[in-house]
Write an enzyme that holds these catalytic residues in place. Structure first.
Site, PDB file in Angstrom:
ATOM      1  N   SER A 119      17.090  19.063  43.393  1.00 26.29           N
ATOM      2  CA  SER A 119      15.930  18.399  42.823  1.00 26.29           C
ATOM      3  C   SER A 119      14.739  19.348  42.807  1.00 26.29           C
ATOM      4  CB  SER A 119      15.576  17.174  43.661  1.00 26.29           C
ATOM      5  OG  SER A 119      14.568  16.441  43.039  1.00 26.29           O
ATOM      6  N   GLN A 120      14.016  19.340  41.694  1.00 26.27           N
ATOM      7  CA  GLN A 120      12.752  20.077  41.628  1.00 26.27           C
ATOM      8  C   GLN A 120      11.647  19.141  42.109  1.00 26.27           C
ATOM      9  OE1 GLN A 120      10.271  22.702  38.437  1.00 26.27           O
ATOM     10  NE2 GLN A 120      10.888  20.717  37.711  1.00 26.27           N
ATOM     11  N   PRO A 144      14.330  11.382  52.123  1.00 23.37           N
ATOM     12  CA  PRO A 144      13.674  12.688  51.987  1.00 23.37           C
ATOM     13  C   PRO A 144      12.399  12.725  52.826  1.00 23.37           C
ATOM     14  CG  PRO A 144      13.202  11.343  50.073  1.00 23.37           C
ATOM     15  CD  PRO A 144      14.084  10.518  50.966  1.00 23.37           C
ATOM     16  N   HIS A 158      14.091   5.923  50.577  1.00 22.98           N
ATOM     17  CA  HIS A 158      14.124   6.323  49.173  1.00 22.98           C
ATOM     18  C   HIS A 158      14.388   5.180  48.184  1.00 22.98           C
ATOM     19  CE1 HIS A 158      14.089   9.235  46.095  1.00 22.98           C
ATOM     20  NE2 HIS A 158      14.922  10.130  46.578  1.00 22.98           N
ATOM     21  N   TYR A 196      21.859   3.464  46.633  1.00 22.76           N
ATOM     22  CA  TYR A 196      21.264   3.250  47.955  1.00 22.76           C
ATOM     23  C   TYR A 196      21.848   2.074  48.738  1.00 22.76           C
ATOM     24  CZ  TYR A 196      17.867   6.633  46.335  1.00 22.76           C
ATOM     25  OH  TYR A 196      17.285   7.775  45.853  1.00 22.76           O
ATOM     26  N   SER A 214      13.967  12.170  35.633  1.00 23.55           N
ATOM     27  CA  SER A 214      13.196  10.934  35.543  1.00 23.55           C
ATOM     28  C   SER A 214      13.445  10.212  34.217  1.00 23.55           C
ATOM     29  CB  SER A 214      11.708  11.253  35.663  1.00 23.55           C
ATOM     30  OG  SER A 214      10.951  10.083  35.432  1.00 23.55           O
TER      31      SER A 214
END
Length: 637
Positions: free
Chosen positions: A544-545, A103, A329, A90, A445
């Site tokens: 991404s889920q 997002p 984010h 980032y 994660s």
């Protein structure tokens, strides 16, 4: 993203009992790196890379030296990769935050019939925000526990502490994630309300008392009236935050020369969050259009200037019913955005609006408009920022698709992980569109560890390639062989997921080795100057889920100019796919990708119905026998 269960409260951010993130064995990472790239690059290039990797990992070589330093670092830090990762992912990224980084969560369309409806919704939402913040401050949030693989593991809650207390400060080369320190005596707390590109300070705690919903409504009404006074209107300074980070840093350094601007910036940087009261967009509010409006505000002529992108949480409430959250984010992952959003939607559904019954505070100080002094230099920055945002608006190609052929229930009946299955389907889709596979990012994660954020699941496995090739050359392979290859691809995806969530994936490790070499002022190891490494981190497919239990969906933009962003939300009988790309890339088309994806999902279903001997039998009640484990990964987003 993990599927979570919530259990008893534990101190938010208290890492007690959580292990440290391990440093994977060097040789394991180097072997996995070669396996991940072997089928994605030309053979000659791979041979060259293999020699470079072997040299890097040789006994007594540079790799061993860097690994030793990384192990030392892991002894001295709660999380050895956190700072490296935050900067790389980032803070050092110079691209504009909207579309490229931030997002969004898109709420169900609201049916507002009047301005008072909109303000009532806003007041109710702000009450929910204050309630949620009090849970975080009181360390009363239930701890997240992982489900699926390694179920029951408690997860680090540290990210929640940053939701309302952090701010991303732009810098010429690298940004800073600023965290407000909590004090014993709380400061008067405020949020910033953006309305018609103007910014207003709304104190939500006055004389140590939190404003009730009726007071909030009164203050929002006042703000709305103040925003309507045309002669008071100031330039849309928020546009500057939508520019590239270096340009915004430069503009900010000019802004802060004036004390009025410094005071206004200070109020925004210290606020809890933003509430953006948007004007009607004038467009049909389809899922795709709501996603676009949430990602960039529709540009300068719509609500693009009614934002302040450096703040972690911006709650957008459009007069036309287009509502959601824009998230910066860097302080936290998508799961935190989901949990907060779901709490708010449940709060607003479950606690009736208290506008009528509540006693009002007798004398509410008027909200105040933030003032700006705009020099000709600032005007020039604003013009450039507006132009750049407009180009971004025109460039973004988005398709939000609700696939209704089946959902996660069907996949579970096949005894497969829904996430692994969907990832293989995305690989199949990309191959059918482009005739090859590419390095793919799926966030996983690592919150099982202290200060854990994410690592990457590299979904474009050799096993996925074997399956999609067989599906593409239907005549040469039997259905039974294709089914066997699908199972092998699902298992490879599942195994890599377990590696990633247990801290054994390769991306964070390679990043750590690269950054520690830089820290030691060593010449860049050849491993990291090799073209294969550059290819390996150019994620043409970024996925991404992000599952939700409320009716809403998450989306984001691509991370590279010739790439796709693919966010998906598997539900019982359908799957929501949000696919993004850039129009100025001749290689990509979101519509074509989505159309192809629907076909691929149908072909995979047909194959399973024909050939999957592992599928769960249906009992007499029409339900599956037994319990099926669901995979869970982290979020991008």
């Amino acid at each position: 993203m993990p599927v979570l269960k919530r259990e008893q409260a534990r101190d938010v951010g208290d890492p007690s009992g959580l292990p440290k993130l391990p440093v994977p064995p060097l040789q394991q990472t180097l072997d996995m790196y070669l396996k991940c790239m072997s089928h994605l690059i030309p053979e000659e290039q791979f041979k060259k890379t293999k020699v470079i990797v072997e040299k890097f990992g040789a006994p007594g070589g540079i790799g061993e030296c860097l690994q030793k330093k990384l192990l030392e670092r892991s002894e001295n830090k709660a999380n050895w990769v956190y700072d490296y990762w935050l900067e790389d992912m980032y803070l050092s990224n110079r691209l504009a935050l909207p579309v490229n980084s931030s997002p969004v969560m898109v709420f169900p369309k609201q049916n507002f019939t009047s301005q008072s409806d909109t303000l009532r919704f806003a007041a109710h939402l702000i009450s929910g925000v204050l309630e949620y913040k009090s849970l975080i401050d009181g360390r009363a949030l239930p701890v997240d526990y992982a489900r699926g693989q390694l179920a029951g593991t408690p997860l680090c809650m540290d990210q929640y502490n940053k939701v309302f207390t952090s701010y991303r400060l732009p810098g010429p080369k690298i940004d800073t994630l600023v965290a407000q320190k909590s004090t014993v005596m709380p400061e008067p707390e405020h949020i910033i309300v953006a309305c018609k590109n103007q910014f207003f300070v709304l104190d939500v705690v006055i004389n140590f008392r939190r404003l009730n919903e009726k007071d909030l409504y009164t203050q929002l009404e006042r703000i709305r009236k103040m925003a309507d006074i045309e002669e008071e209107r100031l330039p849309p300074i928020g546009l500057l935050t939508s520019d590239g980070r270096t340009q915004w840093a430069e503009a900010r350094s000019v802004l802060i020369k004036d004390s009025t601007n410094r005071d206004s910036l200070d109020m925004i940087e210290r606020c809890l969050c933003l509430v953006c009261l948007d004007e009607p967009s004038g467009t049909e509010l389809t899922d795709t259009n709501r996603a676009l409006l949430m990602l960039h505000g529709g540009g300068m002529d719509k609500n693009g200037g009614n934002r302040w992108y450096d703040k972690p949480m911006q709650f957008v409430i459009g007069a036309d019913g287009c509502c959601g959250v824009v998230c910066e984010h860097s302080p936290f992952e998508g799961i935190v955005l989901v949990q907060c959003s779901e709490y708010l939607l449940r709060y607003m559904r479950g606690s009736p609006s208290k506008l009528v019954r509540a006693a009002s505070m007798s004398e509410l100080p008027a909200p105040r408009r933030l003032r700006w002094k705009c020099s000709p230099d600032i005007q020039a920055f604003l013009t450039a920022s507006a132009d750049k945002l407009q180009r971004l608006v025109k460039n973004l190609d988005m398709n939000v698709n609700k696939f209704t052929g089946y959902g996660k229930e069907f996949i579970k009946k096949q005894k497969m992980s829904p996430d692994a299955y969907i990832q293989v389907a995305l690989q199949f889709t990309f191959y059918r569109c482009h005739g090859r596979l590419v390095p793919t990012y799926e966030s996983a994660s690592i919150r099982r560890f202290q200060e854990g954020r994410v690592d990457n699941i590299r979904s474009s496995t050799p096993e996925a390639l074997a399956f999609v090739k067989a599906m593409a050359n239907s005549s040469k392979t039997t259905d039974a062989e294709k089914m066997a290859l699908l199972w092998t691809a699902i298992k490879a995806q599942t195994n890599y997921t377990i590696l990633a969530i247990t801290g054994m994936a390769i991306d964070n490790h390679l990043l750590g080795l690269r950054e520690i070499a830089k820290e030691l002022k060593l010449e860049k190891p050849e491993l990291f100057s090799d073209t294969t490494y550059a290819t390996s981190i150019h994620f043409i497919l970024s996925t991404s889920q992000v599952p939700t239990t409320e009716e809403m969906f998450c989306c984001y933009g691509p991370v590279v100019p010739n790439g796709y962003g693919a966010c998906y939300n598997p539900q019982t009988d359908h799957i929501i796919f949000c696919v993004s790309s850039f129009r100025d890339s001749a290689e990509t088309s979101s519509d074509l990708f989505v159309k192809t994806l629907e076909g691929c999902l149908k072909e995979m279903q047909d194959l399973c119905l024909k050939c999957n001997s592992e599928a769960k039998p249906i009992d007499s009640t029409g339900k599956m026998d037994g319990n099926t484990k669901v995979m869970k990964n982290g979020s991008k987003s």
